[in-house]
Design a protein around this motif. Structure first.
Motif, PDB file in Angstrom:
ATOM      1  N   PRO A   1       0.748  -1.247   0.000  1.00 15.43           N
ATOM      2  CA  PRO A   1       0.000   0.000   0.000  1.00 15.43           C
ATOM      3  C   PRO A   1       0.785   1.308   0.000  1.00 15.43           C
ATOM      4  O   PRO A   1       0.173   2.369  -0.005  1.00 15.43           O
ATOM      5  N   CYS A   2       2.120   1.300   0.066  1.00 19.44           N
ATOM      6  CA  CYS A   2       2.875   2.547   0.029  1.00 19.44           C
ATOM      7  C   CYS A   2       2.853   3.123  -1.378  1.00 19.44           C
ATOM      8  O   CYS A   2       2.594   2.416  -2.351  1.00 19.44           O
ATOM      9  N   THR A   3       3.131   4.418  -1.487  1.00 19.42           N
ATOM     10  CA  THR A   3       3.072   5.073  -2.794  1.00 19.42           C
ATOM     11  C   THR A   3       4.395   5.765  -3.092  1.00 19.42           C
ATOM     12  O   THR A   3       5.130   6.173  -2.196  1.00 19.42           O
ATOM     13  N   PHE A   4       4.685   5.887  -4.389  1.00 18.98           N
ATOM     14  CA  PHE A   4       5.841   6.631  -4.867  1.00 18.98           C
ATOM     15  C   PHE A   4       5.325   7.735  -5.777  1.00 18.98           C
ATOM     16  O   PHE A   4       4.567   7.464  -6.717  1.00 18.98           O
ATOM     17  N   ALA A   5       5.715   8.981  -5.512  1.00 15.75           N
ATOM     18  CA  ALA A   5       5.193  10.110  -6.280  1.00 15.75           C
ATOM     19  C   ALA A   5       6.205  11.246  -6.256  1.00 15.75           C
ATOM     20  O   ALA A   5       7.071  11.301  -5.371  1.00 15.75           O
ATOM     21  N   PRO A   6       6.123  12.176  -7.230  1.00 13.85           N
ATOM     22  CA  PRO A   6       7.036  13.330  -7.239  1.00 13.85           C
ATOM     23  C   PRO A   6       6.943  14.124  -5.944  1.00 13.85           C
ATOM     24  O   PRO A   6       5.888  14.205  -5.313  1.00 13.85           O
ATOM     25  N   PHE A   7       8.078  14.728  -5.555  1.00 11.52           N
ATOM     26  CA  PHE A   7       8.113  15.521  -4.336  1.00 11.52           C
ATOM     27  C   PHE A   7       7.228  16.756  -4.447  1.00 11.52           C
ATOM     28  O   PHE A   7       7.080  17.346  -5.523  1.00 11.52           O
ATOM     29  N   LYS A   8       6.687  17.168  -3.308  1.00 13.37           N
ATOM     30  CA  LYS A   8       5.987  18.443  -3.190  1.00 13.37           C
ATOM     31  C   LYS A   8       6.835  19.366  -2.318  1.00 13.37           C
ATOM     32  O   LYS A   8       7.722  18.913  -1.589  1.00 13.37           O
ATOM     33  N   ASP A   9       6.566  20.647  -2.387  1.00  7.09           N
ATOM     34  CA  ASP A   9       7.282  21.586  -1.534  1.00  7.09           C
ATOM     35  C   ASP A   9       6.895  21.346  -0.080  1.00  7.09           C
ATOM     36  O   ASP A   9       5.712  21.174   0.241  1.00  7.09           O
ATOM     37  N   THR A  10       7.887  21.325   0.795  1.00  4.13           N
ATOM     38  CA  THR A  10       7.602  21.175   2.215  1.00  4.13           C
ATOM     39  C   THR A  10       6.933  22.442   2.737  1.00  4.13           C
ATOM     40  O   THR A  10       7.419  23.543   2.498  1.00  4.13           O
ATOM     41  N   PRO A  11       5.802  22.306   3.423  1.00  2.00           N
ATOM     42  CA  PRO A  11       5.123  23.496   3.964  1.00  2.00           C
ATOM     43  C   PRO A  11       6.042  24.294   4.881  1.00  2.00           C
ATOM     44  O   PRO A  11       6.806  23.727   5.657  1.00  2.00           O
ATOM     45  N   ARG A  12       5.980  25.599   4.783  1.00  2.00           N
ATOM     46  CA  ARG A  12       6.808  26.465   5.630  1.00  2.00           C
ATOM     47  C   ARG A  12       6.444  26.214   7.098  1.00  2.00           C
ATOM     48  O   ARG A  12       5.282  26.148   7.466  1.00  2.00           O
ATOM     49  N   GLY A  13       7.463  26.065   7.934  1.00  2.00           N
ATOM     50  CA  GLY A  13       7.217  25.840   9.348  1.00  2.00           C
ATOM     51  C   GLY A  13       6.859  24.397   9.675  1.00  2.00           C
ATOM     52  O   GLY A  13       6.356  24.119  10.770  1.00  2.00           O
ATOM     53  N   TRP A  14       7.160  23.454   8.746  1.00  2.00           N
ATOM     54  CA  TRP A  14       6.822  22.040   8.994  1.00  2.00           C
ATOM     55  C   TRP A  14       7.534  21.541  10.243  1.00  2.00           C
ATOM     56  O   TRP A  14       8.721  21.812  10.463  1.00  2.00           O
TER      57      TRP A  14
END
Length: 414
Positions: A87-100
């Motif tokens: 069930p895990c997924t592989f996908a392009p990275f997204k920008d890390t939310p500011r203040g994560w």
């Protein structure tokens, strides 16, 4: 049929997109038999290079591969990995939310001694405009944000633990939409390196462990450690010791009386025992006072007065478990090693120690010894004693290398 070594073909790369914090080297898996069989080879290919990219904060994951098939019927190894890990997924990275920030609650903050960098890249340390600290976060799978984070972490045990399995086998979609019910007895501890420069903070994952909480009649609980992983760029820097200590710390504050393990590799067994002995020694649990040890920097002629070992009894066991929540068997194991440390050096004490260890081995190996002839039983017991002594000495050798940890205020701060 042509084939390639799967462990060499696959590599992991952690990505830090913040501009601060560590840029760690790539590393290879320890196991690949879950995907490519016991031979751990990618068959029917001329060459194959597979890279698993991981964002070191949010643990988003991508996979890419370049494979030259040896025939038209060759199966793409990337497809094999992806299908095995659903069930895990592989996908392009997204920008890390500011203040994560990491999921969970902070349970321990520490900095390992610089001496633990060894031959690897130096442990990141604070400078004039940058501060570095390691933090351990804890939460149960009942927490939706922690469950989402752990769900993607589940790819790692299949490459680094021999008998891995999914803890949360539900699909990513059902986890995101919260339409599936997790087993809320599972709890997660995650280490992050926290790097702050000026007003920007970045978290880089170091490792994690999963723990199952069992009810123990009549009103207590027991922790069972399941998966325990420190990622390869952070090996031999003391992080496993701090992670295990954080499990004990949480256990003591939440009604857990002892901590057990599912399975343990030889390396983990030594690390665990070294950690336990350091805690018991620093806190003076089984001895008349805390045990002092020379550090590598101390003069050779430095002398220390060793304490005496306390008599082993049910009362000592009960009081020790209230300070360091170990199982009865592990406490006895550590007791014997600490007793060996505290031997005064005279022949009588060493002979009593030898006899007590053999009596212990007679009890623990009764089934395999009871049917043997006397001469064969004596020979077998002697062999078991020599093996046990060798194990104790191996633990002590590792223990002495970890002595600097005892100077860390956060280690053993229960």
């Amino acid at each position: 049929m042509t084939s390639v070594d799967a462990k060499q073909a696959i590599s992991f790369v952690f990505h830090n997109t913040s501009g601060i914090g560590p840029q760690t080297p790539s590393f290879h898996p320890t196991y690949t038999h879950y995907f490519f069989g016991d031979n751990e080879t990618i068959n029917d290919v001329n060459s194959s290079e597979i890279v698993i990219h991981i964002k070191d904060d949010t643990f988003e994951t991508m996979i890419e591969g370049i494979t030259k098939p040896a025939s038209e019927s060759s199966i793409d190894p990337v497809d094999t990995i992806i299908s095995s890990l659903s069930p895990c997924t592989f996908a392009p990275f997204k920008d890390t939310p500011r203040g994560w920030t990491p999921p969970g609650n902070l349970v321990l903050q520490y900095n390992p001694p610089m001496s633990f960098a060894g031959n690897r890249s130096p442990i990141s340390s604070s400078s004039e405009d940058t501060t570095v600290v390691y933090e351990i976060y804890h939460e149960s799978l009942a927490n939706h944000r922690m469950r989402l984070y752990h769900h993607q972490l589940q790819i790692m045990p299949f490459f680094f633990i021999d008998t891995a399995s999914f803890i949360d086998p539900c699909s990513r979609d059902s986890v995101e939409k919260d339409t599936s019910t997790p087993d809320t007895q599972w709890e997660i501890f995650i280490i992050f390196q926290k790097t702050t420069r000026r007003e920007i903070t970045h978290y880089s994952i170091v490792g994690y462990t999963t723990v199952y909480r069992f009810f123990r009649f009549p009103d207590n609980y027991r922790f069972r450690i399941s998966q325990f992983l420190i990622f390869e760029p952070y090996h031999r820097q003391g992080h496993g010791t701090f992670l295990l200590a954080s499990v004990y710390k949480k256990a003591l504050s939440s009604g857990v009386i002892d901590t057990t393990l599912e399975l343990q590799s030889p390396d983990f067994k030594i690390m665990r025992t070294v950690t336990d002995i350091m805690l018991l020694s620093k806190l003076g649990v089984l001895t008349s006072k805390p045990i002092p040890f020379a550090k590598p920097s101390d003069p050779v002629e430095t002398a220390y007065s060793l304490p005496s070992i306390l008599p082993f009894s049910p009362d000592l066991l009960e009081s020790a478990q209230k300070i360091v929540p170990l199982s009865t068997n592990q406490l006895k194991h550590c007791y014997n090693i600490i007793r060996m440390i505290c031997l005064p050096g005279d022949a009588k004490s060493e002979e009593e120690f030898r006899k007590d260890i053999k009596r212990h081995l007679l009890r623990t190996h009764e089934e395999e010894l009871v049917g043997l002839a006397q001469e064969e039983r004596i020979s077998k017991l002697s062999l078991l004693y020599q093996m046990t002594l060798a194990e104790y000495k191996l633990v002590l050798a590792s223990f002495k290398k970890h002595m600097d940890l005892l100077s860390c205020e956060s280690f053993g701060s229960f």
